[in-house]
Design a protein around this motif. Structure first.
Motif, PDB file in Angstrom:
ATOM      1  N   GLU A   1      10.127  -2.527  -0.279  1.00  0.00           N
ATOM      2  CA  GLU A   1       9.438  -1.628  -1.221  1.00  0.00           C
ATOM      3  C   GLU A   1       8.375  -0.790  -0.483  1.00  0.00           C
ATOM      4  N   ILE A   2       7.621  -1.423   0.384  1.00  0.00           N
ATOM      5  CA  ILE A   2       6.583  -0.709   1.136  1.00  0.00           C
ATOM      6  C   ILE A   2       7.215   0.331   2.048  1.00  0.00           C
ATOM      7  N   ARG A   3       8.326  -0.026   2.708  1.00  0.00           N
ATOM      8  CA  ARG A   3       9.006   0.937   3.592  1.00  0.00           C
ATOM      9  C   ARG A   3       9.486   2.155   2.808  1.00  0.00           C
ATOM     10  N   ARG A   4      10.094   1.938   1.635  1.00  0.00           N
ATOM     11  CA  ARG A   4      10.555   3.063   0.804  1.00  0.00           C
ATOM     12  C   ARG A   4       9.382   3.959   0.427  1.00  0.00           C
ATOM     13  N   TRP A   5       8.293   3.325  -0.010  1.00  0.00           N
ATOM     14  CA  TRP A   5       7.107   4.080  -0.418  1.00  0.00           C
ATOM     15  C   TRP A   5       6.546   4.859   0.766  1.00  0.00           C
ATOM     16  N   ALA A   6       6.418   4.229   1.940  1.00  0.00           N
ATOM     17  CA  ALA A   6       5.855   4.879   3.124  1.00  0.00           C
ATOM     18  C   ALA A   6       6.691   6.082   3.540  1.00  0.00           C
ATOM     19  N   LYS A   7       8.016   5.940   3.508  1.00  0.00           N
ATOM     20  CA  LYS A   7       8.897   7.071   3.867  1.00  0.00           C
ATOM     21  C   LYS A   7       8.710   8.225   2.895  1.00  0.00           C
ATOM     22  N   ALA A   8       8.584   7.891   1.600  1.00  0.00           N
ATOM     23  CA  ALA A   8       8.383   8.931   0.592  1.00  0.00           C
ATOM     24  C   ALA A   8       7.046   9.643   0.792  1.00  0.00           C
ATOM     25  N   GLN A   9       6.069   8.929   1.354  1.00  0.00           N
ATOM     26  CA  GLN A   9       4.754   9.512   1.618  1.00  0.00           C
ATOM     27  C   GLN A   9       4.699  10.217   2.965  1.00  0.00           C
ATOM     28  N   GLY A  10       5.788  10.136   3.739  1.00  0.00           N
ATOM     29  CA  GLY A  10       5.809  10.762   5.057  1.00  0.00           C
ATOM     30  C   GLY A  10       5.072   9.955   6.123  1.00  0.00           C
ATOM     31  N   LEU A  11       4.859   8.678   5.860  1.00  0.00           N
ATOM     32  CA  LEU A  11       4.176   7.824   6.825  1.00  0.00           C
ATOM     33  C   LEU A  11       5.180   7.222   7.812  1.00  0.00           C
ATOM     34  N   PRO A  12       4.788   7.085   9.058  1.00  0.00           N
ATOM     35  CA  PRO A  12       5.699   6.483  10.035  1.00  0.00           C
ATOM     36  C   PRO A  12       5.816   4.980   9.778  1.00  0.00           C
ATOM     37  N   VAL A  13       7.045   4.507   9.626  1.00  0.00           N
ATOM     38  CA  VAL A  13       7.302   3.088   9.390  1.00  0.00           C
ATOM     39  C   VAL A  13       8.636   2.729  10.033  1.00  0.00           C
ATOM     40  N   SER A  14       8.685   1.594  10.694  1.00  0.00           N
ATOM     41  CA  SER A  14       9.908   1.176  11.368  1.00  0.00           C
ATOM     42  C   SER A  14      10.904   0.619  10.357  1.00  0.00           C
ATOM     43  N   GLU A  15      12.171   0.638  10.740  1.00  0.00           N
ATOM     44  CA  GLU A  15      13.224   0.116   9.871  1.00  0.00           C
ATOM     45  C   GLU A  15      13.193  -1.409   9.812  1.00  0.00           C
ATOM     46  N   ARG A  16      12.744  -2.023  10.898  1.00  0.00           N
ATOM     47  CA  ARG A  16      12.712  -3.484  10.978  1.00  0.00           C
ATOM     48  C   ARG A  16      11.388  -3.926  11.588  1.00  0.00           C
ATOM     49  N   GLY A  17      11.111  -5.210  11.477  1.00  0.00           N
ATOM     50  CA  GLY A  17       9.921  -5.755  12.107  1.00  0.00           C
ATOM     51  C   GLY A  17       8.691  -5.645  11.226  1.00  0.00           C
ATOM     52  N   ARG A  18       7.570  -5.863  11.865  1.00  0.00           N
ATOM     53  CA  ARG A  18       6.299  -5.877  11.152  1.00  0.00           C
ATOM     54  C   ARG A  18       5.891  -4.471  10.731  1.00  0.00           C
ATOM     55  N   ILE A  19       5.325  -4.379   9.553  1.00  0.00           N
ATOM     56  CA  ILE A  19       4.814  -3.103   9.056  1.00  0.00           C
ATOM     57  C   ILE A  19       3.346  -3.026   9.435  1.00  0.00           C
ATOM     58  N   ALA A  20       2.935  -1.893   9.940  1.00  0.00           N
ATOM     59  CA  ALA A  20       1.547  -1.711  10.361  1.00  0.00           C
ATOM     60  C   ALA A  20       0.593  -2.033   9.211  1.00  0.00           C
ATOM     61  N   ALA A  21      -0.497  -2.709   9.540  1.00  0.00           N
ATOM     62  CA  ALA A  21      -1.472  -3.105   8.530  1.00  0.00           C
ATOM     63  C   ALA A  21      -2.026  -1.899   7.775  1.00  0.00           C
ATOM     64  N   THR A  22      -2.184  -0.787   8.474  1.00  0.00           N
ATOM     65  CA  THR A  22      -2.716   0.405   7.812  1.00  0.00           C
ATOM     66  C   THR A  22      -1.766   0.912   6.728  1.00  0.00           C
ATOM     67  N   VAL A  23      -0.459   0.811   6.978  1.00  0.00           N
ATOM     68  CA  VAL A  23       0.533   1.241   5.985  1.00  0.00           C
ATOM     69  C   VAL A  23       0.491   0.300   4.790  1.00  0.00           C
ATOM     70  N   VAL A  24       0.405  -1.003   5.039  1.00  0.00           N
ATOM     71  CA  VAL A  24       0.335  -1.984   3.943  1.00  0.00           C
ATOM     72  C   VAL A  24      -0.925  -1.744   3.117  1.00  0.00           C
TER      73      VAL A  24
END
Length: 113
Positions: free
Chosen positions: A83-106
């Motif tokens: 859910e966070i990855r989908r939201w981050a992509k929609a916001q134009g934030l850099p997020v990896s497809e796998r692995g840990r999500i950056a704390a700033t994005v969370v």
């Protein structure tokens, strides 16, 4: 067939039988030394004047592996990570497809929800 494996500690200072391993740290470097009871007492006695005046701090964890409660409290489930990855992509934030999500994005996700 039965087998008995005996682990014995040898005092690193004088070669006598040691009671076990003693760990200590100085200037960010951790040390281990196998000591007999007598030599451990000598070490404790030598450090005592400094320890009584020092402040205790939590040991920092190094390396990989399970993290302490503070980090696990911030960990996210797989479903929430998706859910966070989908939201981050929609916001134009850099997020990896796998692995840990950056704390700033969370943090940004949690602030938005």
């Amino acid at each position: 067939m039965a087998k008995r494996i005996v682990e014995s500690f040898i005092d690193d200072l004088d070669g006598s039988e040691a009671e076990g391993t003693t760990r200590f740290a100085l200037d960010g470097t951790s040390y281990e030394i196998d000591l007999s009871g007598t030599n451990r007492e000598k070490l404790e006695k030598a450090l005592a004047p400094f320890i009584t005046k020092a402040r205790a701090v939590r040991a920092e964890r190094t390396g990989r592996g399970r993290r302490g409660a503070g980090a696990s409290a911030r960990a996210v489930s797989r479903e929430k990570a998706t859910e966070i990855r989908r939201w981050a992509k929609a916001q134009g934030l850099p997020v990896s497809e796998r692995g840990r999500i950056a704390a700033t994005v969370v943090e940004q996700y949690e602030s938005a929800h």
